[in-house]
Motif scaffolding. Structure first.
Motif, PDB file in Angstrom:
ATOM      1  N   GLN A   3     -79.418  -0.050  25.506  1.00 51.46           N
ATOM      2  CA  GLN A   3     -78.820   1.008  25.954  1.00 51.46           C
ATOM      3  C   GLN A   3     -77.483   0.571  26.615  1.00 51.46           C
ATOM      4  OE1 GLN A   3     -81.170   3.688  28.230  1.00 51.46           O
ATOM      5  NE2 GLN A   3     -81.186   5.292  26.705  1.00 51.46           N
ATOM      6  N   LEU A   4     -76.372   1.001  26.477  1.00 50.59           N
ATOM      7  CA  LEU A   4     -74.975   0.730  26.588  1.00 50.59           C
ATOM      8  C   LEU A   4     -74.602   2.122  27.358  1.00 50.59           C
ATOM      9  CD1 LEU A   4     -73.626  -1.217  23.823  1.00 50.59           C
ATOM     10  CD2 LEU A   4     -74.559  -2.168  25.826  1.00 50.59           C
ATOM     11  N   VAL A   5     -74.069   1.933  28.447  1.00 49.53           N
ATOM     12  CA  VAL A   5     -73.626   2.867  29.413  1.00 49.53           C
ATOM     13  C   VAL A   5     -72.249   2.936  30.038  1.00 49.53           C
ATOM     14  CG1 VAL A   5     -73.937   4.997  31.191  1.00 49.53           C
ATOM     15  CG2 VAL A   5     -75.968   3.851  30.215  1.00 49.53           C
ATOM     16  N   GLU A   6     -71.117   3.502  29.433  1.00 49.84           N
ATOM     17  CA  GLU A   6     -69.838   3.245  29.991  1.00 49.84           C
ATOM     18  C   GLU A   6     -69.722   4.248  31.094  1.00 49.84           C
ATOM     19  OE1 GLU A   6     -69.437   3.244  25.340  1.00 49.84           O
ATOM     20  OE2 GLU A   6     -70.264   4.618  26.862  1.00 49.84           O
ATOM     21  N   SER A   7     -68.482   3.709  32.050  1.00 44.60           N
ATOM     22  CA  SER A   7     -68.231   4.576  33.235  1.00 44.60           C
ATOM     23  C   SER A   7     -66.757   4.242  33.570  1.00 44.60           C
ATOM     24  CB  SER A   7     -69.141   4.402  34.458  1.00 44.60           C
ATOM     25  OG  SER A   7     -69.293   3.299  34.750  1.00 44.60           O
ATOM     26  N   GLY A   8     -66.149   4.879  34.257  1.00 43.13           N
ATOM     27  CA  GLY A   8     -64.760   4.622  34.811  1.00 43.13           C
ATOM     28  C   GLY A   8     -63.696   5.352  34.356  1.00 43.13           C
ATOM     29  N   GLY A   9     -63.887   6.132  33.284  1.00 43.95           N
ATOM     30  CA  GLY A   9     -62.819   6.845  32.462  1.00 43.95           C
ATOM     31  C   GLY A   9     -62.313   7.904  33.675  1.00 43.95           C
ATOM     32  N   GLY A  10     -61.180   8.448  33.286  1.00 44.98           N
ATOM     33  CA  GLY A  10     -60.829   9.578  34.171  1.00 44.98           C
ATOM     34  C   GLY A  10     -59.236   9.966  33.565  1.00 44.98           C
ATOM     35  N   LEU A  11     -58.530  10.666  34.473  1.00 45.27           N
ATOM     36  CA  LEU A  11     -57.193  11.168  34.072  1.00 45.27           C
ATOM     37  C   LEU A  11     -56.244  10.241  35.054  1.00 45.27           C
ATOM     38  CD1 LEU A  11     -54.971  12.989  33.146  1.00 45.27           C
ATOM     39  CD2 LEU A  11     -55.617  14.669  35.144  1.00 45.27           C
ATOM     40  N   VAL A  12     -55.405   9.564  34.516  1.00 48.51           N
ATOM     41  CA  VAL A  12     -54.264   8.754  35.290  1.00 48.51           C
ATOM     42  C   VAL A  12     -52.935   9.150  34.630  1.00 48.51           C
ATOM     43  CG1 VAL A  12     -54.626   6.926  33.482  1.00 48.51           C
ATOM     44  CG2 VAL A  12     -53.900   6.528  36.430  1.00 48.51           C
ATOM     45  N   GLN A  13     -52.038   9.121  35.768  1.00 43.34           N
ATOM     46  CA  GLN A  13     -50.638   9.226  35.375  1.00 43.34           C
ATOM     47  C   GLN A  13     -50.010   7.728  34.436  1.00 43.34           C
ATOM     48  OE1 GLN A  13     -48.191   9.942  38.756  1.00 43.34           O
ATOM     49  NE2 GLN A  13     -48.450  12.086  38.511  1.00 43.34           N
ATOM     50  N   ALA A  14     -49.282   8.059  33.691  1.00 43.62           N
ATOM     51  CA  ALA A  14     -48.656   6.682  32.902  1.00 43.62           C
ATOM     52  C   ALA A  14     -48.168   5.708  34.144  1.00 43.62           C
ATOM     53  CB  ALA A  14     -47.358   7.413  32.112  1.00 43.62           C
ATOM     54  N   GLY A  15     -48.422   4.473  33.688  1.00 39.69           N
ATOM     55  CA  GLY A  15     -48.094   3.279  34.741  1.00 39.69           C
ATOM     56  C   GLY A  15     -49.296   2.970  35.501  1.00 39.69           C
ATOM     57  N   TYR A  95     -65.237   3.264  23.943  1.00 37.95           N
ATOM     58  CA  TYR A  95     -66.806   2.831  23.722  1.00 37.95           C
ATOM     59  C   TYR A  95     -66.699   1.479  23.807  1.00 37.95           C
ATOM     60  CZ  TYR A  95     -67.034   7.412  21.103  1.00 37.95           C
ATOM     61  OH  TYR A  95     -66.658   8.846  20.878  1.00 37.95           O
ATOM     62  N   CYS A  96     -67.831   1.137  24.576  1.00 35.39           N
ATOM     63  CA  CYS A  96     -68.309  -0.235  24.483  1.00 35.39           C
ATOM     64  C   CYS A  96     -69.358  -0.533  23.299  1.00 35.39           C
ATOM     65  CB  CYS A  96     -68.764  -0.946  25.694  1.00 35.39           C
ATOM     66  SG  CYS A  96     -70.407  -0.250  25.978  1.00 35.39           S
ATOM     67  N   ALA A  97     -69.446  -1.824  22.790  1.00 39.04           N
ATOM     68  CA  ALA A  97     -70.371  -1.965  21.565  1.00 39.04           C
ATOM     69  C   ALA A  97     -70.922  -3.304  21.743  1.00 39.04           C
ATOM     70  CB  ALA A  97     -69.762  -1.642  20.424  1.00 39.04           C
ATOM     71  N   TYR A 108     -70.890  -4.182  14.790  1.00 36.61           N
ATOM     72  CA  TYR A 108     -71.751  -4.009  16.094  1.00 36.61           C
ATOM     73  C   TYR A 108     -72.847  -3.141  15.864  1.00 36.61           C
ATOM     74  CZ  TYR A 108     -67.233  -5.707  18.089  1.00 36.61           C
ATOM     75  OH  TYR A 108     -66.150  -6.700  18.417  1.00 36.61           O
ATOM     76  N   ASP A 109     -74.064  -3.518  16.663  1.00 39.85           N
ATOM     77  CA  ASP A 109     -75.313  -2.874  16.275  1.00 39.85           C
ATOM     78  C   ASP A 109     -75.636  -1.588  17.259  1.00 39.85           C
ATOM     79  OD1 ASP A 109     -77.275  -5.698  17.267  1.00 39.85           O
ATOM     80  OD2 ASP A 109     -75.780  -4.704  18.368  1.00 39.85           O
ATOM     81  N   TYR A 110     -75.147  -1.799  18.434  1.00 42.68           N
ATOM     82  CA  TYR A 110     -75.132  -0.908  19.382  1.00 42.68           C
ATOM     83  C   TYR A 110     -74.128  -0.298  20.244  1.00 42.68           C
ATOM     84  CZ  TYR A 110     -80.313  -2.087  19.283  1.00 42.68           C
ATOM     85  OH  TYR A 110     -81.504  -2.227  18.980  1.00 42.68           O
ATOM     86  N   TRP A 111     -73.913   0.972  20.406  1.00 40.34           N
ATOM     87  CA  TRP A 111     -72.933   1.617  20.839  1.00 40.34           C
ATOM     88  C   TRP A 111     -73.001   2.542  22.209  1.00 40.34           C
ATOM     89  CZ3 TRP A 111     -67.707   1.144  18.679  1.00 40.34           C
ATOM     90  CH2 TRP A 111     -67.716   0.529  17.687  1.00 40.34           C
ATOM     91  N   GLY A 112     -72.208   2.579  22.988  1.00 36.90           N
ATOM     92  CA  GLY A 112     -72.196   3.415  24.243  1.00 36.90           C
ATOM     93  C   GLY A 112     -71.894   5.002  23.849  1.00 36.90           C
ATOM     94  N   GLN A 113     -72.010   5.729  24.734  1.00 36.77           N
ATOM     95  CA  GLN A 113     -71.734   7.054  24.553  1.00 36.77           C
ATOM     96  C   GLN A 113     -70.222   7.602  24.732  1.00 36.77           C
ATOM     97  OE1 GLN A 113     -72.879   6.401  27.327  1.00 36.77           O
ATOM     98  NE2 GLN A 113     -71.122   7.188  28.756  1.00 36.77           N
TER      99      GLN A 113
END
Length: 121
Positions: A3-15, A95-97, A108-113
């Protein structure tokens, strides 16, 4: 089962900056190359960056070179994507893979959500 679990995304201003993480469960994380891909609405999934199993070699698509850095911590079974100087065109689901350093998703054989990254102008 991996299982691959990504985190850390969000809304950010340019730059601005974001740091994505991808935590892997299961064994033998350290034996595989890892990649990051992204997919914007209405577009195909595209390669962003990849790193070899030992972390010695990294690869980037041209549009992110000098701005993004991929790294990994095999002791924590985690791969990271540090994203600096973000642009609105970086907006996508990321996505990470597991499995390769290829630019082709089929290698790639496994992917995160996925985790959403939105960059406002």
């Amino acid at each position: 089962q991996v299982q691959l679990v990504e985190s850390g995304g969000g809304l950010v201003q340019a730059g601005g900056s974001l740091r994505l993480s991808c935590a892997a469960s299961g064994r033998t994380f350290s034996g595989y190359g890892m990649g990051w891909f992204r997919q914007a609405p209405g577009k195909e999934r595209e390669f962003v960056a990849a790193i070899t199993s030992n972390g010695h070699y990294t690869y980037y698509t041209d549009s992110v070179k000098g701005r993004f850095t991929i790294s990994r911590d095999n002791a924590k079974s985690t791969v990271f994507l540090q994203m600096n100087s973000l642009k609105p065109e970086d907006t996508a689901v990321y996505y990470c893979a597991r499995g390769s350093t290829s630019q082709r998703p089929g290698s790639y054989d496994y992917w995160g959500q996925g985790t959403q990254v939105t960059v406002s102008s």
